[in-house]
Design a protein around this motif. Structure first.
Motif, PDB file in Angstrom:
ATOM      1  N   THR A  73     -12.567 -89.423  34.276  1.00 25.65           N
ATOM      2  CA  THR A  73     -12.035 -88.932  33.008  1.00 25.65           C
ATOM      3  C   THR A  73     -12.911 -89.443  31.876  1.00 25.65           C
ATOM      4  O   THR A  73     -13.561 -90.475  32.014  1.00 25.65           O
ATOM      5  CB  THR A  73     -10.589 -89.415  32.795  1.00 25.65           C
ATOM      6  N   PRO A  74     -12.925 -88.760  30.754  1.00 24.70           N
ATOM      7  CA  PRO A  74     -13.769 -89.202  29.637  1.00 24.70           C
ATOM      8  C   PRO A  74     -13.431 -90.596  29.136  1.00 24.70           C
ATOM      9  O   PRO A  74     -14.296 -91.333  28.724  1.00 24.70           O
ATOM     10  CB  PRO A  74     -13.509 -88.158  28.554  1.00 24.70           C
ATOM     11  N   ASN A  75     -12.162 -90.976  29.154  1.00 18.21           N
ATOM     12  CA  ASN A  75     -11.780 -92.281  28.640  1.00 18.21           C
ATOM     13  C   ASN A  75     -11.804 -93.380  29.705  1.00 18.21           C
ATOM     14  O   ASN A  75     -11.315 -94.468  29.480  1.00 18.21           O
ATOM     15  CB  ASN A  75     -10.404 -92.223  27.984  1.00 18.21           C
ATOM     16  N   ALA A  76     -12.388 -93.122  30.857  1.00 14.60           N
ATOM     17  CA  ALA A  76     -12.440 -94.126  31.915  1.00 14.60           C
ATOM     18  C   ALA A  76     -13.525 -95.170  31.651  1.00 14.60           C
ATOM     19  O   ALA A  76     -13.540 -96.207  32.275  1.00 14.60           O
ATOM     20  CB  ALA A  76     -12.678 -93.464  33.265  1.00 14.60           C
ATOM     21  N   TYR A  77     -14.427 -94.893  30.733  1.00 18.16           N
ATOM     22  CA  TYR A  77     -15.528 -95.792  30.440  1.00 18.16           C
ATOM     23  C   TYR A  77     -15.393 -96.320  29.014  1.00 18.16           C
ATOM     24  O   TYR A  77     -14.976 -95.602  28.118  1.00 18.16           O
ATOM     25  CB  TYR A  77     -16.868 -95.062  30.569  1.00 18.16           C
ATOM     26  N   ARG A  78     -15.773 -97.555  28.829  1.00 18.76           N
ATOM     27  CA  ARG A  78     -15.797 -98.095  27.476  1.00 18.76           C
ATOM     28  C   ARG A  78     -17.008 -98.997  27.342  1.00 18.76           C
ATOM     29  O   ARG A  78     -17.473 -99.602  28.311  1.00 18.76           O
ATOM     30  CB  ARG A  78     -14.516 -98.824  27.122  1.00 18.76           C
ATOM     31  N   PHE A  79     -17.508 -99.106  26.124  1.00 17.57           N
ATOM     32  CA  PHE A  79     -18.694 -99.892  25.866  1.00 17.57           C
ATOM     33  C   PHE A  79     -18.298-101.316  25.509  1.00 17.57           C
ATOM     34  O   PHE A  79     -17.288-101.558  24.846  1.00 17.57           O
ATOM     35  CB  PHE A  79     -19.513 -99.272  24.735  1.00 17.57           C
ATOM     36  N   VAL A  80     -19.127-102.248  25.897  1.00 14.93           N
ATOM     37  CA  VAL A  80     -18.877-103.658  25.638  1.00 14.93           C
ATOM     38  C   VAL A  80     -19.375-103.996  24.233  1.00 14.93           C
ATOM     39  O   VAL A  80     -20.470-103.612  23.837  1.00 14.93           O
ATOM     40  CB  VAL A  80     -19.589-104.521  26.694  1.00 14.93           C
ATOM     41  N   ASP A  81     -18.543-104.733  23.489  1.00 12.39           N
ATOM     42  CA  ASP A  81     -18.925-105.124  22.132  1.00 12.39           C
ATOM     43  C   ASP A  81     -19.905-106.292  22.131  1.00 12.39           C
ATOM     44  O   ASP A  81     -20.741-106.406  21.252  1.00 12.39           O
ATOM     45  CB  ASP A  81     -17.690-105.515  21.316  1.00 12.39           C
ATOM     46  N   ALA A  82     -19.794-107.178  23.121  1.00  9.10           N
ATOM     47  CA  ALA A  82     -20.647-108.368  23.144  1.00  9.10           C
ATOM     48  C   ALA A  82     -21.009-108.683  24.591  1.00  9.10           C
ATOM     49  O   ALA A  82     -20.298-108.347  25.521  1.00  9.10           O
ATOM     50  CB  ALA A  82     -19.929-109.551  22.519  1.00  9.10           C
TER      51      ALA A  82
END
Length: 87
Positions: A73-82
């Protein structure tokens, strides 16, 4: 790799519980669980399997329950802030 390309074309994990009458004892119901990648809401792969079942197998289908869930799904991935590193 084939399943990944299917998932990118909106194929979803589909599970069907098929209740059918036992051939020797038609008054009894048996359960069969089928799982494959398929496209909702038409389910062409499941329909092909059920057509095969009715043509080749003796147990008459009583009912079918279907559950489906997209694996990618499109929301299955998220980017790490740090990013923290320990040496």
């Amino acid at each position: 790799m084939a399943s990944l390309s299917l998932q990118l074309r909106d194929y979803r994990l589909t599970i069907a519980e098929i209740l059918y009458h036992m051939p020797d004892h038609p008054g009894l119901l048996q359960s069969y669980v089928w799982q494959d990648l398929d496209i909702a809401p038409r389910y062409p792969v499941l329909r092909k399997f059920l057509t095969f079942w009715e043509r080749e197998l003796d147990g008459k289908v009583h009912s079918v329950k279907v559950a489906t869930n997209p694996l990618i799904t499109p929301n299955a991935y998220r980017f790490v802030d740090a990013e923290l590193r320990l040496h």
